[in-house]
Design a protein around this motif. Structure first.
Motif, mmCIF file in Angstrom:
data_model
loop_
_atom_site.group_PDB
_atom_site.id
_atom_site.type_symbol
_atom_site.label_atom_id
_atom_site.label_comp_id
_atom_site.label_asym_id
_atom_site.label_seq_id
_atom_site.Cartn_x
_atom_site.Cartn_y
_atom_site.Cartn_z
ATOM 1 N N ASN A 167 61.346 40.567 20.717
ATOM 2 C CA ASN A 167 60.412 40.933 21.793
ATOM 3 C C ASN A 167 60.836 40.349 23.139
ATOM 4 O OD1 ASN A 167 58.410 42.737 20.940
ATOM 5 N ND2 ASN A 167 57.258 41.125 19.913
ATOM 6 N N GLY A 168 62.161 40.306 23.370
ATOM 7 C CA GLY A 168 62.682 39.779 24.628
ATOM 8 C C GLY A 168 62.781 38.267 24.670
ATOM 9 N N THR A 169 62.388 37.592 23.587
ATOM 10 C CA THR A 169 62.415 36.130 23.526
ATOM 11 C C THR A 169 63.620 35.658 22.724
ATOM 12 O OG1 THR A 169 60.012 35.972 23.699
ATOM 13 C CG2 THR A 169 61.155 34.081 22.768
ATOM 14 N N ILE A 170 64.356 34.720 23.278
ATOM 15 C CA ILE A 170 65.564 34.190 22.639
ATOM 16 C C ILE A 170 65.201 32.936 21.848
ATOM 17 C CG2 ILE A 170 67.869 33.247 23.058
ATOM 18 C CD1 ILE A 170 67.832 34.969 25.682
ATOM 19 N N LEU A 494 46.978 31.906 20.228
ATOM 20 C CA LEU A 494 47.274 32.271 18.851
ATOM 21 C C LEU A 494 46.098 33.049 18.280
ATOM 22 C CD1 LEU A 494 48.614 29.004 18.953
ATOM 23 C CD2 LEU A 494 49.723 30.192 17.075
ATOM 24 N N GLY A 495 46.391 34.014 17.414
ATOM 25 C CA GLY A 495 45.314 34.804 16.839
ATOM 26 C C GLY A 495 45.795 35.647 15.680
ATOM 27 N N LEU A 496 44.879 36.445 15.147
ATOM 28 C CA LEU A 496 45.182 37.385 14.070
ATOM 29 C C LEU A 496 45.180 38.795 14.639
ATOM 30 C CD1 LEU A 496 42.929 35.975 11.187
ATOM 31 C CD2 LEU A 496 45.268 35.345 11.785
ATOM 32 N N TYR A 497 45.872 39.716 13.948
ATOM 33 C CA TYR A 497 45.877 41.097 14.420
ATOM 34 C C TYR A 497 45.960 42.081 13.256
ATOM 35 C CZ TYR A 497 50.991 41.443 13.651
ATOM 36 O OH TYR A 497 52.248 41.482 13.092
ATOM 37 N N LYS A 498 45.430 43.261 13.513
ATOM 38 C CA LYS A 498 45.594 44.427 12.657
ATOM 39 C C LYS A 498 46.305 45.496 13.468
ATOM 40 C CE LYS A 498 41.274 43.651 10.045
ATOM 41 N NZ LYS A 498 41.879 43.388 8.731
ATOM 42 N N GLY A 499 46.959 46.413 12.797
ATOM 43 C CA GLY A 499 47.710 47.438 13.499
ATOM 44 C C GLY A 499 49.189 47.093 13.527
ATOM 45 N N LYS A 500 49.984 47.973 14.140
ATOM 46 C CA LYS A 500 51.430 47.755 14.148
ATOM 47 C C LYS A 500 52.087 48.574 15.249
ATOM 48 C CE LYS A 500 52.136 51.468 10.784
ATOM 49 N NZ LYS A 500 52.665 51.843 9.451
ATOM 50 N N GLY A 501 53.347 48.243 15.484
ATOM 51 C CA GLY A 501 54.185 49.037 16.357
ATOM 52 C C GLY A 501 54.181 48.615 17.810
ATOM 53 N N LYS A 502 54.775 49.455 18.638
ATOM 54 C CA LYS A 502 54.876 49.174 20.066
ATOM 55 C C LYS A 502 53.507 49.302 20.723
ATOM 56 C CE LYS A 502 59.671 50.717 20.599
ATOM 57 N NZ LYS A 502 60.577 51.678 21.285
ATOM 58 N N THR A 503 53.262 48.417 21.666
ATOM 59 C CA THR A 503 51.993 48.459 22.391
ATOM 60 C C THR A 503 52.175 47.795 23.746
ATOM 61 O OG1 THR A 503 49.611 48.121 22.155
ATOM 62 C CG2 THR A 503 51.024 46.273 21.590
ATOM 63 N N PHE A 524 54.450 44.717 17.648
ATOM 64 C CA PHE A 524 53.790 43.951 16.588
ATOM 65 C C PHE A 524 54.346 44.411 15.243
ATOM 66 C CE2 PHE A 524 50.911 43.062 19.993
ATOM 67 C CZ PHE A 524 50.300 41.860 19.673
ATOM 68 N N THR A 525 54.867 43.483 14.466
ATOM 69 C CA THR A 525 55.562 43.819 13.235
ATOM 70 C C THR A 525 54.600 44.153 12.095
ATOM 71 O OG1 THR A 525 57.262 43.067 11.672
ATOM 72 C CG2 THR A 525 55.655 41.447 12.392
ATOM 73 N N THR A 526 55.124 44.855 11.086
ATOM 74 C CA THR A 526 54.350 45.161 9.878
ATOM 75 C C THR A 526 54.695 44.202 8.743
ATOM 76 O OG1 THR A 526 56.046 46.759 9.199
ATOM 77 C CG2 THR A 526 54.145 47.601 10.426
ATOM 78 N N ASN A 527 55.902 43.646 8.771
ATOM 79 C CA ASN A 527 56.321 42.746 7.687
ATOM 80 C C ASN A 527 57.479 41.889 8.168
ATOM 81 O OD1 ASN A 527 56.678 41.467 5.260
ATOM 82 N ND2 ASN A 527 57.690 43.184 4.249
ATOM 83 N N ASP A 528 57.195 40.650 8.551
ATOM 84 C CA ASP A 528 58.230 39.737 9.036
ATOM 85 C C ASP A 528 57.740 38.308 8.837
ATOM 86 O OD1 ASP A 528 60.211 38.315 10.259
ATOM 87 O OD2 ASP A 528 60.060 39.305 12.205
ATOM 88 N N SER A 529 58.406 37.562 7.971
ATOM 89 C CA SER A 529 57.975 36.192 7.667
ATOM 90 C C SER A 529 58.914 35.146 8.252
ATOM 91 C CB SER A 529 57.847 35.999 6.151
ATOM 92 O OG SER A 529 59.073 36.304 5.502
ATOM 93 N N LYS A 530 59.704 35.545 9.263
ATOM 94 C CA LYS A 530 60.654 34.603 9.863
ATOM 95 C C LYS A 530 59.937 33.498 10.631
ATOM 96 C CE LYS A 530 62.768 35.677 13.621
ATOM 97 N NZ LYS A 530 63.625 36.264 14.679
#
Length: 743
Positions: A167-170, A494-503, A524-530
């Motif tokens: 997301n543009g962050t290194i 920090l927070g929780l979210y529902k939904g996915k994709g570009k926004t 916003f990712t659908t599956n990423d545990s990094k």
């Protein structure tokens, strides 16, 4: 030396020696602790790490890491070992230097397949699975002989890597998770990062450690971390971005398939010139009741003088002194100039301590000073006592402030000493979206107030709001009420979210009396545990908020149940949450709702009866309205609710020590590890996965440590490596299967 370093990448760990534990970055496995002629059993032991220095040069998205390590053989024996440096695929080792008797040691690269054989051989011979932390990586290997008695060995390594961008962050990560490998604290740990970029550097954030950040103009920044006599247990994680817009935005997400996601959002203006700073109105209200006489008043006067001297051009200010009644220096807010500052200095120097404490009148007078709604207004409110004159009931007083505060003035409170009503001051700051600060009798009043003022001296963006695209639903966001953004600070949400994709994210706020909107395209990712550091940080903020609700407004079963579950699952263990977990597990075991072997802190409790009693006492002390315990709880709950790195989630950590059944002093938080988004607890018998208490289990598999099935599990399921590395007795869940590793 063999020239195949171009196949390597990435971080090291502090130098370590295999034994019952290992020590640091690359590590040394002792093959023969005795001369070859002696046929005696292997009994390896750790060397002592003297220092570990890391210097990182980042240009754009490329990083060069330089590591300088020194370790010491404290024994009277000549040792032989193998130095192993595990690295992810893709790195380039620039240089490896280790000299034995004046000759540079030869080293070779082993791929993951050969590395696995070495790892498994070490586990079988040394009966220690900790090395499985590195399963799946290539390794850099060198033979070391001799390691003379009482000798020092120094290793220098440097490597190149291409940094990941999200997301543009290194992102830059340096593995510093070495606590479990250390038999003693490391003498000296230093990490220095020099960031340079052709574009303007905006947001710089360290998710793991408290760091110093010095900006050298728009295109360079220095980040440093230093600690002595420490056992690091968290990887060093640094993030930064470049952005042409006014505010740099960092968005990172964590999500497991089928579950709600977690997000981390940071906004930072970068370097700000004086003409971009909002002009502010500020009122200083100082308690001069009789209890402030002596050194307290002298220090408070010095602090006020510092603040007056450092007002910005264009600011307006007021000073109010209050005791039995309240008196303002000026009839209205005055512009900062030589004349008004001179009058303020005279007023401050003439202050005398006498009379009662009329907080009601002081706050009303402070709030009425505000007349221009277009300018940000803040009140610095300093007191050492409880209200004794005017309205003294805290709830009535808070309602009165709410009715008067029509301009949304922030009231930052400073409580001096222990004889203050923390509930009152905390409700005031909560109502006005500000912060509270407490100053103990031994602390420097002048330093604490002046340091705080330096942080809020220059507001950049006020009346902030953040909105998200229609395809993303954000909830349980912390902080709930967004504070103003000041020069030199960042806004972390920090927070929780529902939904996915570009926004699209829209950041809005007031600059120079006008509302401005800034739009950012994110994903916003659908599956990423990094980014597994995000769930514990969010949980800490949620827990801090809920504990404050209980402390200020009384217990509620639903709140207690949520705090207990969040704290246990994410490993947010404080003197207050530990009591709730212990009580919960004791009750559930007694009615057979919980398997005794699946307890977390409850499994540790039999070895720590004193700790259980201490946690209970602290939990009930937190509800008091004054006194040391009340202030301690207030500060720690606010710190949890503002936590920005893993170190800040461990509030009250120094009070969680206990003596185990072997007579050793142990800290509860050192018995907890976070793996794949959940906490694992060392109960003394087993490492126990917290998810065993609530996740559905369809299959239970028992596997003996070091057996053929043990290594088959490791080969077939790489996710198991982190769990297996914990020890010889571990209980954990992967998917819907419960695994029990036993000796």
């Amino acid at each position: 030396m063999k020239k195949h370093y171009r196949y390597l990448i990435f971080p090291l760990f502090f130098l370590l020696l295999f034994a019952e534990n290992i020590l640091a970055d690359g590590f040394i496995v002792i093959d023969r602790p005795f001369p070859r002629s002696e046929q005696r059993p292997i009994n390896p032991f750790p060397l002592v790490v003297k220092f570990h220095h890391v210097n990182v040069k980042i240009k754009g998205e490329t990083a060069v890491t330089f590591i300088d390590q020194e370790f010491y053989n404290p024994t009277t024996r000549r040792l032989e070992g193998i130095y192993i440096f595990p690295v992810p695929k893709g790195a380039v080792i620039n240089k490896f230097s280790m000299f034995i008797n004046g000759e540079e040691t030869e080293a070779e690269l082993l791929d993951a397949k050969k590395a696995r054989k070495i790892y498994e051989d070490i586990v079988r011979r040394q009966l220690d699975p900790a090395i499985l932390e590195y399963e799946g990586l290539d390794i850099f290997k060198a033979r070391i002989f001799p390691i003379e008695p009482h000798s020092i060995k120094r290793v220098k390594i440097s490597y190149n890597e291409i940094l990941q961008k999200d997301n543009g962050t290194i992102e830059y990560i340096y593995p510093l998770n070495t606590e479990k490998f250390s038999s003693k604290p490391l003498n000296d740990v230093v990490i220095n990062v020099d960031i340079k970029n052709k574009s303007i550097i905006k947001n710089i954030y360290c998710a793991s450690h408290k760091v110093d950040i010095i900006r050298k103009g728009n295109y360079q920044a220095l980040v440093s971390y230093e600690e002595r006599n420490v056992k690091p247990d968290t990887d060093f994680k640094l993030y930064y971005n470049t952005d042409r817009s006014k505010f740099g935005i960092t968005l990172l997400t964590y999500r497991k398939s089928g579950e709600d996601g977690y997000f981390f959002l940071s906004a930072n203006p970068g370097l700000i010139t004086s003409e971009k700073i909002n002009e502010k109105d500020i009122t200083f209200a100082l308690d001069v009741s009789g209890s402030m006489a002596g050194e307290k008043l002298k220090q408070a006067q010095k602090a006020l003088l510092f603040c007056i001297e450092n007002l910005n051009k264009g600011d307006r200010f007021q000073i109010i002194r209050f005791s039995t009644d309240a008196e303002a220096l000026f009839k209205r807010l005055r512009n900062v100039d030589e004349k008004s500052q001179k009058k303020a200095r005279e007023f401050i120097n003439d202050l005398k301590a006498i009379g009662g404490t009329n907080i009601d009148e002081a706050l009303k007078l402070s709030l009425k000073a505000k007349t221009d709604k277009s300018r940000p207004h803040m009140v610095i409110f300093i007191t050492d006592g409880k209200p004794t004159i005017g309205i003294t009931d805290e709830d009535t007083l808070v309602k009165s402030i709410k009715s008067v505060n029509i301009s949304n003035t922030r009231i930052f409170t400073f409580g001096i000493g222990y004889e203050i009503n923390t509930h009152l001051l905390d409700k005031i700051t909560g109502l006005t979206k500000a912060y509270r600060t407490y100053i103990s009798p031994k602390e420097d009043i002048e330093k604490k107030i002046s340091n705080f003022y330096s942080k809020v001296q220059s507001p950049i963006l006020t009346n902030i709001n953040i909105s998200f695209g229609s395809n993303i639903k954000v909830f349980k966001r912390y902080p709930r009420d967004l504070p103003d953004l000041f020069s030199g600070s960042s806004l972390v949400i920090l927070g929780l979210y529902k939904g996915k994709g570009k926004t699209k994210i829209t950041l809005s706020g007031k600059i120079k009396e006008k509302i401005h909107n800034y739009n950012y395209d994110v994903h916003f990712t659908t599956n990423d545990s990094k980014n597994d550091f995000i769930p514990p940080l969010w949980a800490a903020r949620r827990i801090g908020y809920l504990l404050d609700q209980i402390r200020l407004h009384g217990e509620d079963k639903e709140l207690i149940d949520e705090i207990t579950e969040l704290a246990r699952n994410h490993g947010i263990i404080t003197p207050y949450t530990s009591f709730l977990i212990l009580e919960d597990e004791r009750k559930r075991v007694s009615v057979r709702e919980l398997n005794d072997d699946h307890q977390t802190l409850g499994g540790i409790a039999p070895n720590a009866p004193v700790l259980t009693a201490k946690s209970k006492k602290e939990y009930y002390n937190m509800k008091k309205k004054s006194g040391k315990g009340s202030i301690q709880a207030s500060e720690e709950f606010q710190a949890l609710n503002k936590a920005e790195n893993s170190a800040q989630t461990r509030q009250g950590n120094s009070r969680l020590n206990y003596r185990n059944n072997k007579g050793r002093i142990v800290n509860i938080n050192k018995q907890i590890k976070n793996i794949q988004g959940r906490a694992i607890y060392n109960t003394g018998k087993y490492w126990v996965d917290s998810r065993l208490q609530y996740e559905k289990i369809n299959k239970v598999v028992r596997i003996q440590f070091g057996s053929k099935k043990y290594f088959n599990l490791l080969r077939k399921n790489l996710l198991s490596a982190k769990f297996l590395a914990l020890g010889k007795n571990v209980k954990f869940i992967i998917n819907d299967t419960s695994y029990e590793i036993f000796e």
